[in-house]
Design an enzyme around this catalytic site. Structure first.
Site, PDB file in Angstrom:
ATOM      1  N   GLU A 237       0.798  -1.131  -0.083  1.00  0.00           N
ATOM      2  CA  GLU A 237      -0.023  -0.088  -0.050  1.00  0.00           C
ATOM      3  C   GLU A 237       1.043   1.335   0.023  1.00  0.00           C
ATOM      4  O   GLU A 237       0.481   2.237   0.484  1.00  0.00           O
ATOM      5  CB  GLU A 237      -1.083  -0.112   1.162  1.00  0.00           C
ATOM      6  CG  GLU A 237      -1.765  -1.277   1.412  1.00  0.00           C
ATOM      7  CD  GLU A 237      -3.148  -1.049   0.477  1.00  0.00           C
ATOM      8  OE1 GLU A 237      -3.526  -0.111  -0.064  1.00  0.00           O
ATOM      9  OE2 GLU A 237      -3.766  -2.167   0.221  1.00  0.00           O
TER      10      GLU A 237
HETATM   11  C1  FAD Z   1       3.301  -9.939   0.052  1.00  0.00           C
HETATM   12  C2  FAD Z   1       3.227  -8.819  -0.843  1.00  0.00           C
HETATM   13  C3  FAD Z   1       1.860  -8.567  -1.488  1.00  0.00           C
HETATM   14  C4  FAD Z   1       1.631  -7.510  -2.456  1.00  0.00           C
HETATM   15  N1  FAD Z   1       0.287  -7.303  -2.787  1.00  0.00           N
HETATM   16  C5  FAD Z   1       0.311  -6.629  -4.117  1.00  0.00           C
HETATM   17  C6  FAD Z   1      -0.923  -6.544  -4.953  1.00  0.00           C
HETATM   18  O1  FAD Z   1      -1.945  -7.169  -4.413  1.00  0.00           O
HETATM   19  N2  FAD Z   1      -0.893  -5.829  -5.930  1.00  0.00           N
HETATM   20  C7  FAD Z   1       0.205  -4.949  -6.304  1.00  0.00           C
HETATM   21  O2  FAD Z   1      -0.270  -4.324  -7.374  1.00  0.00           O
HETATM   22  N3  FAD Z   1       1.256  -4.979  -5.393  1.00  0.00           N
HETATM   23  C8  FAD Z   1       1.212  -5.677  -4.305  1.00  0.00           C
HETATM   24  N4  FAD Z   1       2.455  -5.797  -3.743  1.00  0.00           N
HETATM   25  C9  FAD Z   1       3.579  -4.991  -4.111  1.00  0.00           C
HETATM   26  C10 FAD Z   1       3.870  -3.783  -3.311  1.00  0.00           C
HETATM   27  O3  FAD Z   1       2.954  -2.769  -3.248  1.00  0.00           O
HETATM   28  C11 FAD Z   1       5.167  -3.337  -3.590  1.00  0.00           C
HETATM   29  O4  FAD Z   1       6.175  -4.346  -3.348  1.00  0.00           O
HETATM   30  C12 FAD Z   1       5.551  -2.032  -2.923  1.00  0.00           C
HETATM   31  O5  FAD Z   1       4.795  -1.048  -3.480  1.00  0.00           O
HETATM   32  C13 FAD Z   1       7.070  -1.532  -3.207  1.00  0.00           C
HETATM   33  O6  FAD Z   1       7.488  -1.679  -4.475  1.00  0.00           O
HETATM   34  P1  FAD Z   1       8.982  -2.601  -4.651  1.00  0.00           P
HETATM   35  O7  FAD Z   1       8.730  -3.874  -3.905  1.00  0.00           O
HETATM   36  O8  FAD Z   1       9.211  -2.717  -6.102  1.00  0.00           O
HETATM   37  O9  FAD Z   1       9.845  -1.824  -4.000  1.00  0.00           O
HETATM   38  P2  FAD Z   1      10.862  -0.519  -4.764  1.00  0.00           P
HETATM   39  O10 FAD Z   1       9.829   0.457  -5.124  1.00  0.00           O
HETATM   40  O11 FAD Z   1      12.028  -0.973  -5.497  1.00  0.00           O
HETATM   41  O12 FAD Z   1      11.511  -0.058  -3.297  1.00  0.00           O
HETATM   42  C14 FAD Z   1      12.521  -0.481  -2.613  1.00  0.00           C
HETATM   43  C15 FAD Z   1      12.928   0.456  -1.543  1.00  0.00           C
HETATM   44  O13 FAD Z   1      13.339   1.585  -1.864  1.00  0.00           O
HETATM   45  C16 FAD Z   1      12.504   2.809  -1.420  1.00  0.00           C
HETATM   46  N5  FAD Z   1      12.126   3.591  -2.482  1.00  0.00           N
HETATM   47  C17 FAD Z   1      11.506   3.398  -3.820  1.00  0.00           C
HETATM   48  N6  FAD Z   1      11.451   4.654  -4.179  1.00  0.00           N
HETATM   49  C18 FAD Z   1      11.838   5.569  -3.370  1.00  0.00           C
HETATM   50  C19 FAD Z   1      12.075   6.973  -3.407  1.00  0.00           C
HETATM   51  N7  FAD Z   1      11.443   7.681  -4.765  1.00  0.00           N
HETATM   52  N8  FAD Z   1      12.413   7.801  -2.555  1.00  0.00           N
HETATM   53  C20 FAD Z   1      12.953   7.033  -1.441  1.00  0.00           C
HETATM   54  N9  FAD Z   1      12.819   5.639  -1.307  1.00  0.00           N
HETATM   55  C21 FAD Z   1      12.314   5.098  -2.415  1.00  0.00           C
HETATM   56  C22 FAD Z   1      11.190   1.927  -0.857  1.00  0.00           C
HETATM   57  O14 FAD Z   1      10.413   2.760  -0.029  1.00  0.00           O
HETATM   58  C23 FAD Z   1      11.799   0.802  -0.377  1.00  0.00           C
HETATM   59  O15 FAD Z   1      12.400   0.686   0.838  1.00  0.00           O
HETATM   60  C24 FAD Z   1       2.759  -6.624  -2.896  1.00  0.00           C
HETATM   61  C25 FAD Z   1       3.920  -6.842  -2.044  1.00  0.00           C
HETATM   62  C26 FAD Z   1       4.030  -7.876  -1.349  1.00  0.00           C
HETATM   63  C27 FAD Z   1       5.570  -8.136  -0.846  1.00  0.00           C
END
Ligand code: FAD
Length: 602
Positions: free
Chosen positions: A410
């Site tokens: 979220e």
């Molecule tokens: C169990 C699980 C269920 C999920 N369910 C869904 C679902 O139903 N539908 C769906 O669409 N998605 C879902 N997700 C995805 C989830 O919303 C994403 O994992 C989340 O938004 C983070 O994206 P990412 O994993 O690519 O991390 P990244 O975006 O790669 O982030 C990695 C780190 O970098 C930081 N970061 C990234 N950008 C910035 C910035 N601009 N400035 C500072 N810090 C930054 C983040 O805060 C984080 O700490 C789910 C994920 C999990 C693990």
């Protein structure tokens, strides 16, 4: 400062920072109606009967069991609480929908996630943005649990940067279909869903577009294997591959290019509901911890009698109680705002959309605070259980693992922290919240000579409420000067934004807990509310410390010389207690009540 008793007593989003709120104007869990309490008890009984005794099945990745529980929840009508009656739902008020989300989520994160993904991001986009035909066709099935929904936004290369997805939607030659191709990942409920909300890009559009896609493996949709996760182990999480999946043009959600907006607005509701979903997990962990601490004897003494354990129990309870206070306060604000919009002629759809959007700042604040509180709470729960806390035989380790995801999905807590401050600054720029005048007043106050009078603090919370007012000045001082210094470049100063967000979060949480307790004490008397008063004071005390730390960090990052000295002096003044609370005594009062009740009973 304006007060909320004047004219419009419902706060606008973000306005808590510049308006004083009377305790009578906040909604609290003590204000639940009989109907709401019945709903809460129904949900709690359902979880106690069907879920809690079978907890180990979730840890063994029994995905079918999650689906079975979701179907039973559907039979009880629990999937339909937020759905208007004309689409087969119960059409309950926003506070009741929060209550259901709260109490259905406490026993295991697997059900919390399945429920949230289905009723929130899996259903809400259609309710909020769908056409009448789309809503009639799909929502009744989702409301009963005949169908389950999922939400496909994230991709391998598009996580926090959600609009950067590569999934494509190409219009067919006859103009009747879009052909969707691409890869989605981390999709909750994918393993048992019937309907997918899918975001894809049409041509080289700047923004993605939303589609309603019926799950059909014959239509170019393939699921990856279940992901093996740290927690929420029986929540189905898979990749979803689309290969020229045919989607009728009438299944486009809203307009072309509106997908990012849909995704973000669905997340606003998702965030406040996720905060609610972190509450009952805390209550259960605290109750289990206090029961264990009362029974576990070391050095011929129940460990609950040791000060070190009392301190943990008290702090766990104070944060859970603050979380409840803030969640239901904001929920009622949203509910009232929806009602105002409806009375002005907005459709339910429009009213709900705008009502929640108005409080997007609070939604992000709550998401961050509650997800971090549940993490700390479960961590201390393990500590109270000692070695047994580390064992799969007690509920602590699963609660700890399950809690971890709430800081990631979220919108990560980093993204949400930046959003809180970013959205507030934007609101100020648009003139929706006047931050400028109060920020200027604080700047003037800093130049003036402080008053050395000792006010009369004999009324309950008079010093605490004055302190809340001063903490707001800290935010206005730090954020106001930072905006002046950096202007639009402020977003590049992330560590400063993080510090400002922490100040804002603590102000909202602390004010909410003080106001809830003041209202309670006025009704029940201070003696009866002694433990709650102690929790409110303890929460505020810790908030003041955090704000002091973060304020300092922020100020020295951008101010120098006289300006820095003046702001640091202001910070000292604005975080100074006249009567420093006896924190040890506060903790003992709270812990003694928990120990006597043998549970979290507030
Ligand atoms: C169990 C699980 C269920 C999920 N369910 C869904 C679902 O139903 N539908 C769906 O669409 N998605 C879902 N997700 C995805 C989830 O919303 C994403 O994992 C989340 O938004 C983070 O994206 P990412 O994993 O690519 O991390 P990244 O975006 O790669 O982030 C990695 C780190 O970098 C930081 N970061 C990234 N950008 C910035 C910035 N601009 N400035 C500072 N810090 C930054 C983040 O805060 C984080 O700490 C789910 C994920 C999990 C693990």
């Amino acid at each position: 400062m304006e007060t909320t008793t004047e004219k419009d007593n419902i706060l606008r989003g973000g306005q808590f920072l510049v308006r004083e709120t009377a305790c009578e104007d906040v909604f609290t869990p003590e204000d639940f109606s009989e109907e709401q309490k019945m709903m809460r008890d129904t949900v709690r009984d359902f979880i106690d009967r069907e879920v809690w005794p079978n907890k180990e099945r979730f840890e063994k990745k029994d995905y079918a069991f999650t689906e079975e529980i979701m179907r039973k929840a559907g039979e009880l009508g629990l999937l339909s609480v937020a759905v208007p009656e004309e689409y087969g739902g119960m059409g309950m008020d926003f506070v009741s929908t929060m209550l259901v989300c709260d109490y259905i989520s406490g026993a295991t994160g697997s059900i919390a996630t399945a429920f949230g993904a289905h009723t929130g991001i899996g259903t809400m986009p259609i309710l909020l943005y769908g056409t009448e035909e789309q809503k009639k066709k799909y929502v009744p099935r989702l409301a009963t649990g005949e169908w389950f929904g999922c939400y496909c936004l994230t991709e391998p290369g598009a996580g926090s940067d959600a609009n950067s997805g590569k999934t494509k939607a190409v219009l067919s030659e006859d103009g009747k279909h879009y052909l969707i191709s691409g890869q989605k990942m981390w999709i909750s409920n994918a393993g048992f869903c019937d309907l997918m909300i899918v975001f894809a890009r049409i041509e080289d559009d700047k923004y993605i577009t939303g589609f309603i896609v019926e799950y059909d493996p014959e239509n170019g949709i393939t699921l990856g294997e279940e992901e093996h996760k740290l927690g929420i182990r029986a929540s189905s999480t898979r990749q979803v591959f689309f290969n020229e999946t045919k989607v009728p043009v009438e299944n486009m959600l809203s307009e072309r290019g509106n997908g990012f907006k849909i995704a973000m607005n669905a997340l606003n509701i998702g965030r406040i509901k996720l905060a609610a979903a972190c509450l009952d997990a805390q209550r259960r962990v605290i109750s289990n911890s206090v029961k264990y601490a009362n029974e576990r004897v070391q050095f011929k003494t129940p460990i609950a009698q040791f000060g070190a354990i009392k301190a943990k129990l008290a702090e766990m309870a104070a944060t859970a109680y603050a979380g409840e206070s803030a969640c239901y306060r904001a929920a009622k604000n949203i509910e009232d705002r929806i009602a105002i919009r409806k009375s002005e002629g907005n459709s339910h759809q429009e009213a709900e959309l705008k009502g929640v959007e108005e409080y997007a700042i609070e939604c992000s604040i709550l998401k961050v605070a509650a997800s971090e509180d549940v993490q700390n709470c479960t961590d201390e729960g393990i500590q109270i259980f000692g070695g047994m806390g580390f064992s799969e035989d007690t509920p602590m380790e699963a609660a700890w693992r399950d809690a971890r995801i709430s800081r990631i999905y979220e919108g990560t807590n980093e993204i949400n922290r930046m959003l809180t401050v970013g959205m507030l600054v934007k609101k100020a720029m648009k003139g929706h919240v006047d931050l400028l005048t109060p920020a200027q007043n604080v700047a003037d106050e800093l130049m003036g000579i402080p008053s050395f009078d000792t006010p009369d603090y004999s009324d309950l919370f008079s010093e605490e409420k004055e302190m809340i007012g001063k903490l707001k000045k800290v935010f206005l001082m730090v954020a106001g000067s930072a905006v002046q210094k950096y202007g639009p470049q402020l977003e590049e100063h992330q560590q400063l934004l993080m510090a400002a967000a922490d100040i804002l979060i603590e102000i909202y949480m602390a004010e909410s807990v003080i106001l809830r307790t003041e209202k309670l004490a006025k009704k029940e008397g201070e003696d009866k509310a002694a433990a709650q008063i102690a929790m409110a004071r303890l929460y505020l005390y810790k908030a003041v410390d955090i704000i002091n730390l973060k304020g300092k960090e922020g100020i020295v990052s951008f101010a120098e010389g006289d300006e820095q000295r003046m702001m640091l002096m202001g910070l000292k003044r604005f975080t100074k207690y006249t009567n420093i609370p006896n924190v040890v005594a506060l903790r003992n009062t709270i812990a003694d009540k928990l120990i006597a009740d043998n549970e979290y009973k507030f």
